[in-house]
Motif scaffolding. Structure first.
Motif, PDB file in Angstrom:
ATOM      1  N   GLN A 101      38.530  19.903  32.846  1.00 15.13           N
ATOM      2  CA  GLN A 101      39.869  19.446  33.234  1.00 15.13           C
ATOM      3  C   GLN A 101      40.312  18.254  32.384  1.00 15.13           C
ATOM      4  OE1 GLN A 101      39.147  18.886  37.435  1.00 15.13           O
ATOM      5  NE2 GLN A 101      39.930  20.932  37.943  1.00 15.13           N
ATOM      6  N   GLU A 102      39.354  17.392  32.025  1.00 11.67           N
ATOM      7  CA  GLU A 102      39.672  16.220  31.207  1.00 11.67           C
ATOM      8  C   GLU A 102      39.786  16.550  29.726  1.00 11.67           C
ATOM      9  OE1 GLU A 102      36.576  13.419  32.149  1.00 11.67           O
ATOM     10  OE2 GLU A 102      37.414  12.976  34.132  1.00 11.67           O
ATOM     11  N   ASN A 103      39.059  17.572  29.263  1.00 12.53           N
ATOM     12  CA  ASN A 103      39.006  17.911  27.836  1.00 12.53           C
ATOM     13  C   ASN A 103      39.113  19.418  27.608  1.00 12.53           C
ATOM     14  OD1 ASN A 103      38.227  15.134  27.012  1.00 12.53           O
ATOM     15  ND2 ASN A 103      36.347  15.637  28.121  1.00 12.53           N
ATOM     16  N   PRO A 104      40.215  20.051  27.994  1.00  8.18           N
ATOM     17  CA  PRO A 104      40.285  21.504  27.870  1.00  8.18           C
ATOM     18  C   PRO A 104      40.216  22.004  26.420  1.00  8.18           C
ATOM     19  CG  PRO A 104      42.424  20.624  28.472  1.00  8.18           C
ATOM     20  CD  PRO A 104      41.439  19.493  28.543  1.00  8.18           C
ATOM     21  N   GLN A 105      40.580  21.161  25.467  1.00  2.07           N
ATOM     22  CA  GLN A 105      40.544  21.575  24.058  1.00  2.07           C
ATOM     23  C   GLN A 105      39.158  21.429  23.430  1.00  2.07           C
ATOM     24  OE1 GLN A 105      42.904  23.059  22.256  1.00  2.07           O
ATOM     25  NE2 GLN A 105      44.405  23.006  23.893  1.00  2.07           N
ATOM     26  N   ASP A 106      38.214  20.895  24.169  1.00  2.00           N
ATOM     27  CA  ASP A 106      36.851  20.722  23.663  1.00  2.00           C
ATOM     28  C   ASP A 106      36.121  22.058  23.788  1.00  2.00           C
ATOM     29  OD1 ASP A 106      34.057  20.206  23.396  1.00  2.00           O
ATOM     30  OD2 ASP A 106      34.383  18.110  23.972  1.00  2.00           O
ATOM     31  N   LEU A 107      35.854  22.680  22.654  1.00  3.91           N
ATOM     32  CA  LEU A 107      35.232  23.999  22.629  1.00  3.91           C
ATOM     33  C   LEU A 107      33.879  24.008  23.338  1.00  3.91           C
ATOM     34  CD1 LEU A 107      35.081  26.948  21.675  1.00  3.91           C
ATOM     35  CD2 LEU A 107      34.138  26.084  19.519  1.00  3.91           C
ATOM     36  N   LYS A 108      33.062  22.990  23.102  1.00  5.97           N
ATOM     37  CA  LYS A 108      31.740  22.952  23.730  1.00  5.97           C
ATOM     38  C   LYS A 108      31.842  22.887  25.250  1.00  5.97           C
ATOM     39  CE  LYS A 108      29.098  21.133  19.919  1.00  5.97           C
ATOM     40  NZ  LYS A 108      28.105  20.193  19.463  1.00  5.97           N
ATOM     41  N   VAL A 109      32.793  22.143  25.753  1.00  9.47           N
ATOM     42  CA  VAL A 109      32.997  22.046  27.195  1.00  9.47           C
ATOM     43  C   VAL A 109      33.418  23.411  27.738  1.00  9.47           C
ATOM     44  CG1 VAL A 109      34.466  21.017  28.985  1.00  9.47           C
ATOM     45  CG2 VAL A 109      33.488  19.569  27.190  1.00  9.47           C
ATOM     46  N   ASN A 110      34.321  24.085  27.041  1.00 12.99           N
ATOM     47  CA  ASN A 110      34.763  25.413  27.450  1.00 12.99           C
ATOM     48  C   ASN A 110      33.590  26.385  27.485  1.00 12.99           C
ATOM     49  OD1 ASN A 110      35.641  28.290  26.607  1.00 12.99           O
ATOM     50  ND2 ASN A 110      37.526  27.395  27.413  1.00 12.99           N
ATOM     51  N   ILE A 111      32.793  26.376  26.447  1.00 13.90           N
ATOM     52  CA  ILE A 111      31.649  27.294  26.373  1.00 13.90           C
ATOM     53  C   ILE A 111      30.637  26.982  27.468  1.00 13.90           C
ATOM     54  CG2 ILE A 111      29.620  27.871  24.974  1.00 13.90           C
ATOM     55  CD1 ILE A 111      31.490  27.816  22.509  1.00 13.90           C
ATOM     56  N   ARG A 112      30.336  25.720  27.677  1.00 17.23           N
ATOM     57  CA  ARG A 112      29.356  25.359  28.709  1.00 17.23           C
ATOM     58  C   ARG A 112      29.807  25.783  30.105  1.00 17.23           C
ATOM     59  NH1 ARG A 112      28.520  19.788  25.866  1.00 17.23           N
ATOM     60  NH2 ARG A 112      26.778  20.293  24.503  1.00 17.23           N
ATOM     61  N   LEU A 113      31.082  25.522  30.423  1.00 16.30           N
ATOM     62  CA  LEU A 113      31.588  25.895  31.744  1.00 16.30           C
ATOM     63  C   LEU A 113      31.635  27.412  31.890  1.00 16.30           C
ATOM     64  CD1 LEU A 113      32.736  25.286  34.516  1.00 16.30           C
ATOM     65  CD2 LEU A 113      34.992  24.982  33.438  1.00 16.30           C
ATOM     66  N   GLY A 114      32.131  28.103  30.887  1.00 16.87           N
ATOM     67  CA  GLY A 114      32.186  29.561  30.955  1.00 16.87           C
ATOM     68  C   GLY A 114      30.804  30.174  31.099  1.00 16.87           C
ATOM     69  N   PHE A 115      29.856  29.693  30.304  1.00 12.41           N
ATOM     70  CA  PHE A 115      28.500  30.237  30.373  1.00 12.41           C
ATOM     71  C   PHE A 115      27.855  29.930  31.726  1.00 12.41           C
ATOM     72  CE2 PHE A 115      23.947  30.410  29.767  1.00 12.41           C
ATOM     73  CZ  PHE A 115      23.813  31.656  29.175  1.00 12.41           C
ATOM     74  N   PHE A 116      28.051  28.723  32.226  1.00 12.35           N
ATOM     75  CA  PHE A 116      27.506  28.344  33.524  1.00 12.35           C
ATOM     76  C   PHE A 116      28.005  29.292  34.615  1.00 12.35           C
ATOM     77  CE2 PHE A 116      27.841  26.022  37.540  1.00 12.35           C
ATOM     78  CZ  PHE A 116      26.561  25.525  37.691  1.00 12.35           C
ATOM     79  N   CYS A 117      29.313  29.520  34.653  1.00  5.98           N
ATOM     80  CA  CYS A 117      29.882  30.420  35.670  1.00  5.98           C
ATOM     81  C   CYS A 117      29.326  31.827  35.509  1.00  5.98           C
ATOM     82  CB  CYS A 117      31.407  30.442  35.567  1.00  5.98           C
ATOM     83  SG  CYS A 117      32.201  28.898  36.063  1.00  5.98           S
ATOM     84  N   TRP A 118      29.313  32.326  34.286  1.00  2.13           N
ATOM     85  CA  TRP A 118      28.805  33.678  34.007  1.00  2.13           C
ATOM     86  C   TRP A 118      27.344  33.791  34.427  1.00  2.13           C
ATOM     87  CZ3 TRP A 118      24.958  35.336  30.610  1.00  2.13           C
ATOM     88  CH2 TRP A 118      24.912  36.709  30.331  1.00  2.13           C
ATOM     89  N   TYR A 119      26.554  32.810  34.058  1.00  2.00           N
ATOM     90  CA  TYR A 119      25.118  32.841  34.357  1.00  2.00           C
ATOM     91  C   TYR A 119      24.870  32.856  35.860  1.00  2.00           C
ATOM     92  CZ  TYR A 119      20.146  31.760  33.915  1.00  2.00           C
ATOM     93  OH  TYR A 119      18.780  31.805  33.975  1.00  2.00           O
TER      94      TYR A 119
END
Length: 167
Positions: free
Chosen positions: A22-40
């Motif tokens: 929410q604080e850094n939506p343009q940060d690719l690493k943050v996007n990948i980490r959150l997406g992977f966490f949810c998927w996992y």
């Protein structure tokens, strides 16, 4: 670690990842980490022993970060690869099965096209195609060479790929 500690750990990680995104939506690493966490968690919830997880919330977050990434990181091979991997394995978490399965495969192809010398992108893409066993075995051996260098961290994503691709 008992089940309650584990549950608290997952909840804390989820809250922190959502806050970071929410604080850094343009940060690719943050996007990948959150997406992977949810998927996992969606994929491994039962084997992990995590209880009382709102699967609908995880799915909604996964779809949200995926759509954001598709709109903002469409030419980033890391995004294309990891989301292509997740989508091609479990497309039903993202929407219409056939549509998203093809989308995942096309993302793996695009990541490979952007960086054809990367053994992880190449193996993932070739693995999404009807390939010969000999070709996949060769690409798997190539992937092993840089596996530890590529996934140096102790995070969930690094541990997952080191575990599934360890020879």
């Amino acid at each position: 670690m008992d089940a309650l500690e584990s549950q608290e750990k997952w909840n804390e990680a989820r809250s922190l990842l959502i806050k970071n995104w929410q604080e850094n939506p343009q940060d690719l690493k943050v996007n990948i980490r959150l997406g992977f966490f949810c998927w996992y968690l969606l994929v491994e919830e039962v084997p992990l022993g995590v209880k009382n997880v709102d699967l609908d919330e995880l799915t909604a977050i996964l779809v949200q970060v995926t759509n954001f990434g598709l709109a903002n990181f469409e030419d980033c091979e890391d995004f294309l690869w990891i989301y292509g991997w997740m989508i091609s394995l479990f497309p039903y978490y993202f929407g219409d099965y056939e549509e998203w399965e093809e989308k995942g495969k096309s993302m793996l192809k695009r990541a490979h096209e952007l960086n054809p010398d990367d053994p992880i992108y190449r193996y993932s893409y070739i693995g999404s195609l009807p390939s010969s066993e000999a070709e996949l075995k060769y690409e798997f051996q190539q992937l092993q060479v840089g596996l530890e260098d590529r996934f140096q961290g102790k995070g969930l994503l690094s541990e997952y790929f080191k575990d599934i691709w360890r020879s």
